[in-house]
Design an enzyme around this catalytic site. Structure first.
Site, PDB file in Angstrom:
ATOM      1  N   ILE A  89      58.799  58.557  31.134  1.00 15.93           N
ATOM      2  CA  ILE A  89      58.366  57.164  31.130  1.00 15.93           C
ATOM      3  C   ILE A  89      59.622  56.549  31.719  1.00 15.93           C
ATOM      4  O   ILE A  89      60.672  56.449  31.047  1.00 15.93           O
ATOM      5  CB  ILE A  89      57.518  56.414  30.213  1.00 15.93           C
ATOM      6  CG1 ILE A  89      56.415  57.127  29.865  1.00 15.93           C
ATOM      7  CG2 ILE A  89      57.362  54.963  30.375  1.00 15.93           C
ATOM      8  CD1 ILE A  89      55.479  57.328  31.000  1.00 15.93           C
ATOM      9  N   LYS A  90      59.846  55.976  32.747  1.00 19.25           N
ATOM     10  CA  LYS A  90      60.927  55.002  33.311  1.00 19.25           C
ATOM     11  C   LYS A  90      60.821  53.428  32.777  1.00 19.25           C
ATOM     12  O   LYS A  90      59.902  52.904  33.118  1.00 19.25           O
ATOM     13  CB  LYS A  90      61.068  55.247  34.519  1.00 19.25           C
ATOM     14  CG  LYS A  90      62.395  55.070  35.211  1.00 19.25           C
ATOM     15  CD  LYS A  90      62.519  55.375  36.758  1.00 19.25           C
ATOM     16  CE  LYS A  90      63.924  55.474  37.346  1.00 19.25           C
ATOM     17  NZ  LYS A  90      63.752  55.618  38.784  1.00 19.25           N
TER      18      LYS A  90
END
Length: 221
Positions: A89-90
């Site tokens: 997850i960015k």
């Protein structure tokens, strides 16, 4: 140093994967928008196309501004490919992004804190539990700062304090960036496919191949 590809283009991802140099994929909303596809669908396609890489970054969208909104989006992204462990997850470098990073990291979710432009930002992300931090070289170079120097300083900070967070050198524009960040201590460089192609090429290699071909042609006549 490992290589990730920075794109949402499936053809480029598959080409890089086939030649055996790819350890991961990074994307962002802008890159997906260029492809004219639904974000979640493209992330699912990427995960299926590169099953053996360590990380496929899926970024929360810009309209998620609170930690709760980012976490809610992250939970949906994680489900895209049956809780695929390769998904990362960015998150943005904001207070809310750090809060979301801390929460997700404690849940065992890989995180990539993006838009890093200072050593202090990298330190905060690492302390929040980020798996990766992404300093942006090219954008710093664009304003007459030294992006590679930032990577050097972050790598030294992480070494001194024994931090496990990996450095992804991002916004890489050319092969010299790749060489310099590798020597500076980046764990990963994320690059467009055009830069991977440039890394392969050298005029003396081309000349050598041409000479070998000409000599071989003479030898078999």
């Amino acid at each position: 140093m490992k290589l990730f590809i920075d794109t949402a283009n499936l053809e480029d991802i598959r080409k890089a994967y086939r030649i055996g140099v790819l350890s991961g994929v990074t994307t962002n909303p802008s890159l997906v928008a260029k492809e004219g596809v639904k974000f979640e669908d493209r992330i699912a396609e990427i995960l299926q196309a590169v099953p053996e890489v360590e990380s496929v970054s899926a970024e929360v969208t810009p309209d998620a501004v609170t930690a709760e909104e980012m976490i809610a989006q992250a939970n949906e992204l994680i489900k895209i490919n049956n809780n695929d462990k390769n998904i990362t997850i960015k998150l943005p470098m904001t207070l809310a992004g750090l809060e979301a990073c801390r929460y997700l990291s404690r849940k065992g979710v890989k995180t990539n804190v993006t838009l890093i432009f200072t050593v202090n930002q990298a330190l905060l992300a690492a302390r929040a539990g980020a798996t990766y931090v992404s300093p942006f070289l090219g954008r710093l170079d664009d304003i007459s700062e030294d992006g590679v120097q930032l990577v050097t300083r972050v790598a030294e900070l992480f070494r001194v304090h024994n931090l496990d967070t990996q450095i992804i050198a991002a916004s890489v524009r050319h092969p010299d960036h790749v060489t310099r960040v590798a020597l500076a201590g980046a764990h990963i460089a994320t690059v467009p496919f055009s830069v991977i192609e440039q890394l392969v090429k050298h005029p003396l290699t081309d000349q050598g191949l041409e000479k070998f071909a000409a000599d071989w042609k003479k030898a078999i006549q």
